[in-house]
Design a protein around this motif. Sequence first.
Motif, short mmCIF file in Angstrom:
data_model
loop_
_atom_site.label_atom_id
_atom_site.label_comp_id
_atom_site.label_asym_id
_atom_site.label_seq_id
_atom_site.Cartn_x
_atom_site.Cartn_y
_atom_site.Cartn_z
N SER A 111 41.82 50.52 38.68
CA SER A 111 43.20 50.66 38.21
C SER A 111 43.55 52.05 37.70
O SER A 111 44.70 52.29 37.35
N ILE A 140 48.55 47.91 43.02
CA ILE A 140 49.23 48.08 41.74
C ILE A 140 50.70 47.71 41.84
O ILE A 140 51.27 47.16 40.90
N GLY A 171 44.75 42.90 46.26
CA GLY A 171 45.94 43.26 45.49
C GLY A 171 46.12 44.77 45.42
O GLY A 171 45.24 45.54 45.78
N THR A 202 48.43 49.77 32.96
CA THR A 202 47.40 48.79 32.62
C THR A 202 47.26 48.63 31.11
O THR A 202 47.25 47.51 30.57
N VAL A 209 44.61 46.28 36.02
CA VAL A 209 46.05 45.99 36.04
C VAL A 209 46.31 44.52 36.33
O VAL A 209 47.26 43.93 35.78
N ASN A 210 45.48 43.88 37.15
CA ASN A 210 45.69 42.45 37.42
C ASN A 210 45.35 41.60 36.21
O ASN A 210 46.09 40.68 35.84
N TYR A 250 51.13 43.92 41.25
CA TYR A 250 50.34 43.27 40.20
C TYR A 250 51.14 42.19 39.47
O TYR A 250 50.59 41.16 39.06
N SER A 273 50.24 38.30 39.26
CA SER A 273 50.03 37.64 37.96
C SER A 273 50.87 36.37 37.85
O SER A 273 50.40 35.34 37.34
N TYR A 290 46.89 40.14 48.55
CA TYR A 290 45.94 39.54 47.62
C TYR A 290 45.67 38.10 48.00
O TYR A 290 46.47 37.44 48.67
#
Length: 519
Positions: free
Chosen positions: A55, A379, A377, A168, A26-27, A382, A386, A358
Amino acid sequence: MQAQQKQEKQEKNVIHTDVLVIGGGVNGTGVAVDATLRGLDVTLCEAKDFACATSSASSKLVHGGLRYLEQYEFKLVKEALKEREVLLKKAPHIIHPLRFVLPHAKHLRPVWMIRVGMFLYDFLAGKMSLKKSKKISLVNTLEGQNLTDDFTVGFAYSDCRIDDARMTMLNAQQAKAHGAKILMPYQCVEVKKVKKVNSSWQAKLVDDKGDQIIVLAKAVVNAAGPWVADIIHDVLETSSKSAVRLIKGSHIVVPKLYEGDHAYILQNEDGRIVFALPYGFTSEHNNEFTLIGTTDVNYQGDPRDIKISDEEADYLCELINGYFKRKISPKDVVWSYAGVRPLYDDHAKDPSKITREYHLELEDDQGELPVLSIFGGKITTYRTLSKHVIDKLQPFFPDMKACTTDKIATPGGEAASFSEILAKLNTTYPWLQDKHAYRLASSYGMQSIDVLKDAKSYDDLGICFGYNLYQQEVEYLIEHEWVRDVDALLWRRSKLGLWLKKDKVAQLTQWLENYFKTL
């Protein structure tokens, strides 16, 4: 002639890009979306499949993290609660409001402490669309009827549930739609600096057949999750000031444990918090299963070989049995999964108390050739993670645009609400059965129309592989969602593995094998 053909082949297998993202969790996919929307040229590589590790192994929640308040992680909770609202608007098809019930265990946290925690949780959320917290009775109520008589008072508050693996994959889909090159399955085996006229990172990617692609990138983002340290030490061949701590979290799924579409947050005497969550929805308020988890165990070993232990399964069952009238044992488990959380190592002794914040580590060579590694991190955050990753790359790409991921819908989420999506689907395809319509709407959202196309009845959907999975949907998943095997289809792109019988799984597996032979 042969030399010319060899050179053309080599040039064909070389990709020039602004940013190489390593990792399709997901990241990594979130970073790819943010970067492409800002105008950068992006290449993302994933060794196996989207969300094939951490994820897809979460508790399936978009939440602030009520328990993090006890660890004074106010900044993290506030950021997560703000993101809860953003994500709910971005993806109303795969994120849904969920009411939580916290039964008060008299011998654990006192009432006043829980009251303060709930007030602070609502306060940090600010203006929100979800219901606020309140004290409730567990006597002769839906929330209390399945609990033992020891629990008479509880507290209710709001968060959201999410399909983590689909979020994701949809990020990857969105990144590709805006120009990103998605390379899967390609493992990054080497990254080195090439200092010529135009300095760059040179990355060697290898697929499962041994074919190679060379990527020349101005920046590298290491979003490899549990393998972040391996990329730093073995692929980049450098050192890091930061360390990753692998924490194993396991979940079990059992037949529906209680009536109602609410969830429970349960306190254990060891201080751990475990969720009992409604799972496997067949309509907006009906579910067939209960998801229970998670554990927190230090882990060493290959994250791909991870699975729940007997001790963890017993632990989760015993905790449930201390709260519910209906008792369960590991024999009742219909599915289980385990994942590794690659947390930033803050040296906390208790795995449950390691920070969920994170940490981003940026290295550059005299102001050029940056490489950024992501530690930790969750979800829920995320998207902000980002954003911060690409913000850190701003000095190297001064012409990039501003971040817009808080305003642009996730693919399929181009609607004001889930009800609007479902209504559109039912109006366009009035012949759809209710369970089928709900599953499509909650998986694909407005993209359900791309799945069903101009079908006028079930006869137009091709082979039925069981439950309500038809050939036309399978072909869509292959063409638009990178499905290559039955495991990805049944457990990450969907959770249909909970419903399909063994003979139907075998039929689907054979069909997929035959399909790919014809390509």
